[in-house]
Design a protein around this motif. Structure first.
Motif, PDB file in Angstrom:
ATOM      1  N   HIS A 116      71.171  27.722   8.497  1.00 39.13           N
ATOM      2  CA  HIS A 116      71.018  28.283   9.843  1.00 39.13           C
ATOM      3  C   HIS A 116      71.808  27.486  10.882  1.00 39.13           C
ATOM      4  O   HIS A 116      72.440  28.060  11.771  1.00 39.13           O
ATOM      5  N   GLY A 117      71.779  26.155  10.792  1.00 43.21           N
ATOM      6  CA  GLY A 117      72.481  25.330  11.776  1.00 43.21           C
ATOM      7  C   GLY A 117      73.976  25.577  11.785  1.00 43.21           C
ATOM      8  O   GLY A 117      74.621  25.539  12.845  1.00 43.21           O
ATOM      9  N   THR A 118      74.557  25.835  10.609  1.00 36.55           N
ATOM     10  CA  THR A 118      75.978  26.165  10.544  1.00 36.55           C
ATOM     11  C   THR A 118      76.251  27.458  11.304  1.00 36.55           C
ATOM     12  O   THR A 118      77.244  27.571  12.026  1.00 36.55           O
ATOM     13  N   GLY A 119      75.374  28.422  11.150  1.00 38.41           N
ATOM     14  CA  GLY A 119      75.517  29.672  11.893  1.00 38.41           C
ATOM     15  C   GLY A 119      75.406  29.468  13.397  1.00 38.41           C
ATOM     16  O   GLY A 119      76.091  30.138  14.183  1.00 38.41           O
ATOM     17  N   GLN A 120      74.559  28.544  13.818  1.00 30.61           N
ATOM     18  CA  GLN A 120      74.447  28.247  15.254  1.00 30.61           C
ATOM     19  C   GLN A 120      75.760  27.673  15.798  1.00 30.61           C
ATOM     20  O   GLN A 120      76.161  27.992  16.924  1.00 30.61           O
ATOM     21  N   LEU A 121      76.420  26.832  15.015  1.00 33.56           N
ATOM     22  CA  LEU A 121      77.727  26.310  15.437  1.00 33.56           C
ATOM     23  C   LEU A 121      78.749  27.436  15.547  1.00 33.56           C
ATOM     24  O   LEU A 121      79.544  27.484  16.493  1.00 33.56           O
ATOM     25  N   LEU A 122      78.727  28.351  14.576  1.00 36.95           N
ATOM     26  CA  LEU A 122      79.652  29.482  14.622  1.00 36.95           C
ATOM     27  C   LEU A 122      79.376  30.375  15.825  1.00 36.95           C
ATOM     28  O   LEU A 122      80.306  30.854  16.492  1.00 36.95           O
ATOM     29  N   ARG A 123      78.108  30.595  16.114  1.00 41.50           N
ATOM     30  CA  ARG A 123      77.763  31.413  17.276  1.00 41.50           C
ATOM     31  C   ARG A 123      78.247  30.744  18.565  1.00 41.50           C
ATOM     32  O   ARG A 123      78.754  31.414  19.470  1.00 41.50           O
ATOM     33  N   GLU A 124      78.108  29.432  18.653  1.00 40.38           N
ATOM     34  CA  GLU A 124      78.580  28.707  19.829  1.00 40.38           C
ATOM     35  C   GLU A 124      80.090  28.880  19.998  1.00 40.38           C
ATOM     36  O   GLU A 124      80.589  29.069  21.115  1.00 40.38           O
ATOM     37  N   ALA A 125      80.826  28.818  18.878  1.00 43.86           N
ATOM     38  CA  ALA A 125      82.283  29.002  18.937  1.00 43.86           C
ATOM     39  C   ALA A 125      82.650  30.419  19.345  1.00 43.86           C
ATOM     40  O   ALA A 125      83.593  30.627  20.122  1.00 43.86           O
ATOM     41  N   LEU A 126      81.913  31.399  18.836  1.00 44.87           N
ATOM     42  CA  LEU A 126      82.160  32.783  19.232  1.00 44.87           C
ATOM     43  C   LEU A 126      81.878  32.995  20.712  1.00 44.87           C
ATOM     44  O   LEU A 126      82.650  33.641  21.432  1.00 44.87           O
ATOM     45  N   GLY A 148      71.075  31.785   5.878  1.00 46.82           N
ATOM     46  CA  GLY A 148      70.656  31.175   7.138  1.00 46.82           C
ATOM     47  C   GLY A 148      71.723  31.281   8.208  1.00 46.82           C
ATOM     48  O   GLY A 148      71.434  31.593   9.372  1.00 46.82           O
ATOM     49  N   ALA A 149      72.983  31.009   7.839  1.00 49.15           N
ATOM     50  CA  ALA A 149      74.079  31.098   8.800  1.00 49.15           C
ATOM     51  C   ALA A 149      74.228  32.513   9.317  1.00 49.15           C
ATOM     52  O   ALA A 149      74.439  32.743  10.525  1.00 49.15           O
ATOM     53  N   LEU A 150      74.124  33.478   8.421  1.00 52.59           N
ATOM     54  CA  LEU A 150      74.264  34.878   8.819  1.00 52.59           C
ATOM     55  C   LEU A 150      73.104  35.319   9.705  1.00 52.59           C
ATOM     56  O   LEU A 150      73.294  36.116  10.636  1.00 52.59           O
ATOM     57  N   GLU A 151      71.918  34.796   9.457  1.00 57.66           N
ATOM     58  CA  GLU A 151      70.780  35.111  10.341  1.00 57.66           C
ATOM     59  C   GLU A 151      71.040  34.586  11.746  1.00 57.66           C
ATOM     60  O   GLU A 151      70.719  35.254  12.735  1.00 57.66           O
ATOM     61  N   ALA A 152      71.625  33.397  11.854  1.00 60.33           N
ATOM     62  CA  ALA A 152      71.944  32.857  13.177  1.00 60.33           C
ATOM     63  C   ALA A 152      72.994  33.697  13.881  1.00 60.33           C
ATOM     64  O   ALA A 152      73.090  33.682  15.118  1.00 60.33           O
ATOM     65  N   LEU A 153      73.765  34.455  13.111  1.00 66.07           N
ATOM     66  CA  LEU A 153      74.792  35.339  13.675  1.00 66.07           C
ATOM     67  C   LEU A 153      74.287  36.761  13.881  1.00 66.07           C
ATOM     68  O   LEU A 153      75.061  37.653  14.226  1.00 66.07           O
ATOM     69  N   GLY A 154      72.992  36.970  13.671  1.00 65.63           N
ATOM     70  CA  GLY A 154      72.392  38.261  13.997  1.00 65.63           C
ATOM     71  C   GLY A 154      72.054  39.170  12.837  1.00 65.63           C
ATOM     72  O   GLY A 154      71.492  40.253  13.040  1.00 65.63           O
ATOM     73  N   PHE A 155      72.377  38.788  11.612  1.00 68.40           N
ATOM     74  CA  PHE A 155      72.014  39.598  10.445  1.00 68.40           C
ATOM     75  C   PHE A 155      70.530  39.398  10.126  1.00 68.40           C
ATOM     76  O   PHE A 155      69.964  38.336  10.401  1.00 68.40           O
ATOM     77  N   ARG A 156      69.920  40.414   9.530  1.00 69.62           N
ATOM     78  CA  ARG A 156      68.522  40.317   9.117  1.00 69.62           C
ATOM     79  C   ARG A 156      68.411  40.612   7.620  1.00 69.62           C
ATOM     80  O   ARG A 156      68.988  41.589   7.123  1.00 69.62           O
ATOM     81  N   PHE A 157      67.693  39.750   6.908  1.00 66.21           N
ATOM     82  CA  PHE A 157      67.506  39.891   5.471  1.00 66.21           C
ATOM     83  C   PHE A 157      66.059  40.306   5.240  1.00 66.21           C
ATOM     84  O   PHE A 157      65.139  39.528   5.522  1.00 66.21           O
ATOM     85  N   LEU A 158      65.869  41.502   4.703  1.00 68.67           N
ATOM     86  CA  LEU A 158      64.547  42.121   4.673  1.00 68.67           C
ATOM     87  C   LEU A 158      64.070  42.393   3.253  1.00 68.67           C
ATOM     88  O   LEU A 158      64.873  42.708   2.363  1.00 68.67           O
ATOM     89  N   ASP A 159      62.758  42.289   3.053  1.00 68.34           N
ATOM     90  CA  ASP A 159      62.185  42.621   1.747  1.00 68.34           C
ATOM     91  C   ASP A 159      61.852  44.114   1.699  1.00 68.34           C
ATOM     92  O   ASP A 159      62.179  44.875   2.624  1.00 68.34           O
ATOM     93  N   ALA A 160      61.194  44.539   0.646  1.00 69.31           N
ATOM     94  CA  ALA A 160      60.918  45.963   0.445  1.00 69.31           C
ATOM     95  C   ALA A 160      60.006  46.537   1.521  1.00 69.31           C
ATOM     96  O   ALA A 160      60.006  47.759   1.769  1.00 69.31           O
ATOM     97  N   ASP A 161      59.225  45.679   2.195  1.00 67.45           N
ATOM     98  CA  ASP A 161      58.335  46.141   3.264  1.00 67.45           C
ATOM     99  C   ASP A 161      58.995  46.057   4.638  1.00 67.45           C
ATOM    100  O   ASP A 161      58.346  46.334   5.653  1.00 67.45           O
ATOM    101  N   LYS A 183      74.422  41.988  14.439  1.00 65.67           N
ATOM    102  CA  LYS A 183      75.380  40.894  14.237  1.00 65.67           C
ATOM    103  C   LYS A 183      76.182  40.637  15.505  1.00 65.67           C
ATOM    104  O   LYS A 183      76.355  41.517  16.355  1.00 65.67           O
ATOM    105  N   HIS A 184      76.684  39.421  15.635  1.00 59.74           N
ATOM    106  CA  HIS A 184      77.423  39.024  16.827  1.00 59.74           C
ATOM    107  C   HIS A 184      78.609  39.972  17.041  1.00 59.74           C
ATOM    108  O   HIS A 184      79.404  40.191  16.118  1.00 59.74           O
ATOM    109  N   PRO A 185      78.749  40.535  18.231  1.00 61.11           N
ATOM    110  CA  PRO A 185      79.799  41.546  18.460  1.00 61.11           C
ATOM    111  C   PRO A 185      81.224  41.030  18.297  1.00 61.11           C
ATOM    112  O   PRO A 185      82.139  41.815  18.033  1.00 61.11           O
ATOM    113  N   ARG A 186      81.430  39.719  18.425  1.00 60.78           N
ATOM    114  CA  ARG A 186      82.802  39.204  18.330  1.00 60.78           C
ATOM    115  C   ARG A 186      83.229  38.881  16.896  1.00 60.78           C
ATOM    116  O   ARG A 186      84.386  38.529  16.665  1.00 60.78           O
TER     117      ARG A 186
END
Length: 371
Positions: A116-126, A148-161, A183-186
Motif C-alpha cells: 500500500h505504501g508504494t501505491g501512496q508514493l505513486l499517487r503522490e507523484a501522479l 496494496g499499491a493498486l488499492e492506494a491508486l483507487g482499485f478495489r479487490f472484492l470477494d464473492a459478497d 482508479k486514479h484518473p491520471r
C-alpha cells in the motif's frame, strides 16, 4: 604516461551496504594499496534498493521528496521518492515503502505484508503532475501481487459478497473481481515504467512465492498458500501477463502494475545503465570492478553485476567481482568474470561489512601490484 582507468560499479550488498557505501569502501581499499589509477565511481542499481539514488546521480535536475506512508505491516514509515527532469519524471523505489529491511526478521509475514505504501508514493507523484513514473522493484517484504499499491491508486479487490479483501497476498485466494472504476484518473495519461531487478514470472518454482517467499518469512505451507492465491489473482485478471519476465518481481508487484495499471516491464539495470552512461564508461575503462552481497541463482535473473559483465565482455574489458558469498554452481555466469573475490573466506573477526570489503579490495590490489 597515461594512467589506467578503472570503473567501480558495485550494487548494494543487501542488508549491509548500499551501492554507494560499497563503492566508497572499494575506492578506499584501492587508495590504501596506492595503485596509480584513475577511478570512475558509479554505484550500480538494477531496479532494487539504490535505484532512486543512482538515478538522482545520473539524471538532471533532480530533487528528493519525503512522504509518510503505510509500511509493509501497517505501521507508518517515512519514504523517499524523487522528481527529475524539472518534475516531468518521478522515481519511486518500492523498498522505501514496502521493503524487507523495514520489518524485523521475527515479524516478517509474507502472507499479510502489503504494498500500500508504494501505491501512496505513486499517487503522490501522479498528483504532482509527473508525466513519467519509474517504479524500482526489488527488496520487497511483500507477496501481494501489487494489490496494496493498486488499492492506494483507487482499485478495489472484492470477494464473492462484494466485500473488500484484507491486506496481504493470502487474501487473493478469495478474490472474485477487481473494481477499477475509482482508479486514479491520471494513470492512463502517464508512462509507467516498471524497473525489475529479476526476470522471474509470477508463478512456478522461479516465481514470487516459491523462490522469494521463504526470505520474507513464509514457511512451506505459507509459500503454497501464496502460490494458490496469486494463481487465483492472475486467472481472474490476466493470465498472459503472469508469464512476462519480471512479472514476479517484488512479490508480484510487477504483475499487478502491468496487468491493471498499464505499466511496462523493463530491465531495471538497463534503465539505470542508460541514465548513468554505463556503456561509454565501460568503453573508457581498462578494468571494471563490481560486486554484491551474494552471487547465486538470483544473480543470473537480471541482476546488475552479470549484465555489467556481459557488456564489458562484449567490449573486451575484464571484470572483477567482489561478493560476500559465491555460489559456485553458477558456472556460465561466473565465467563472465576475470576474477572472483569471495569476502566471507577472508573476513577478519569483528570487522564490519565496510571494513571487510575495503580490506579485501586492498589485499586484491596489492597482490595485483605485486604480480
Amino acid at each position: 604516461m597515461i594512467r589506467p582507468r578503472w570503473l567501480l560499479a558495485p550494487q548494494e550488498f543487501k542488508g549491509t551496504l548500499s551501492a554507494a557505501e560499497a563503492a566508497d569502501a572499494m575506492a578506499e581499499g584501492l587508495r590504501q594499496a596506492s595503485l596509480d589509477v584513475v577511478l570512475d565511481v558509479a554505484p550500480l542499481a538494477d531496479g532494487g534498493p539504490g535505484t532512486l539514488d543512482a538515478l538522482l546521480v545520473g539524471m538532471p535536475r533532480g530533487e528528493r521528496r519525503r512522504l509518510t506512508v503505510r509500511g509493509p505491516l501497517g505501521a507508518p514509515v517515512e519514504a523517499c521518492w524523487a522528481r527529475l527532469d524539472d518534475g516531468r519524471t518521478a522515481v519511486v523505489e518500492m523498498a522505501q515503502a514496502s521493503g524487507l529491511t523495514l520489518v524485523p526478521p521475527e515479524q516478517r509475514d509474507a502472507r499479510a505484508a502489503c504494498t500500500h505504501g508504494t501505491g501512496q508514493l505513486l499517487r503522490e507523484a501522479l498528483d504532482a503532475g509527473c508525466e513519467r513514473l519509474i517504479v524500482g522493484l526489488g527488496g520487497s517484504a511483500t507477496t501481494d501481487g501489487g494489490k496494496g499499491a493498486l488499492e492506494a491508486l483507487g482499485f478495489r479487490f472484492l470477494d464473492a459478497d462484494g466485500a473488500p479483501l484484507p491486506p496481504g497476498g493470502a487474501s487473493l485466494a478469495r478474490l472474485a473481481r477487481v473494481d477499477a472504476t475509482g482508479k486514479h484518473p491520471r494513470l492512463e495519461q502517464v508512462e509507467l515504467l516498471i524497473a525489475t531487478d529479476v526476470t522471474t514470472p509470477l508463478l512456478g518454482n522461479d516465481g514470487s512465492a516459491r523462490l522469494f517467499g521463504p526470505q520474507k518469512g513464509a514457511d512451506a505451507a505459507a509459500v503454497e498458500e501464496l502460490e494458490t492465491a496469486l494463481a487465483t489473482f492472475c486467472r481472474i485478471v490476466d493470465e498472459a501477463t503472469a508469464n512476462l519476465p519480471g512479472a514476479g518481481a517484488a512479490g508480484g508487484l510487477g504483475y499487478g502494475l502491468a496487468a491493471l495499471a498499464g505499466g511496462k516491464l523493463t530491465s531495471g539495470y538497463d534503465l539505470v545503465a542508460r541514465a548513468l552512461g554505463m556503456e561509454r564508461r565501460v568503453l573508457l575503462a581498462d578494468l571494471v570492478l563490481t560486486g554484491e552481497g551474494r552471487f547465486d541463482r538470483q544473480t543470473s535473473m537480471g541482476k546488475g553485476p552479470v549484465a555489467l559483465a556481459r557488456l564489458a565482455r562484449a567490449q573486451g574489458t575484464h571484470v572483477v567481482l567482489f561478493a560476500g558469498i559465491v555460489q559456485r554452481d553458477n558456472g556460465p555466469e561466473l565465467s563472465l568474470f576475470r576474477e572472483v573475490v569471495e569476502l566471507s573466506s577472508q573476513a577478519r573477526p569483528g570487522a564490519s561489512a565496510r571494513e571487510t570489503l575495503r580490506e579485501a579490495t586492498a589485499k586484491w590490489a596489492l597482490a595485483r601490484l605485486g604480480g
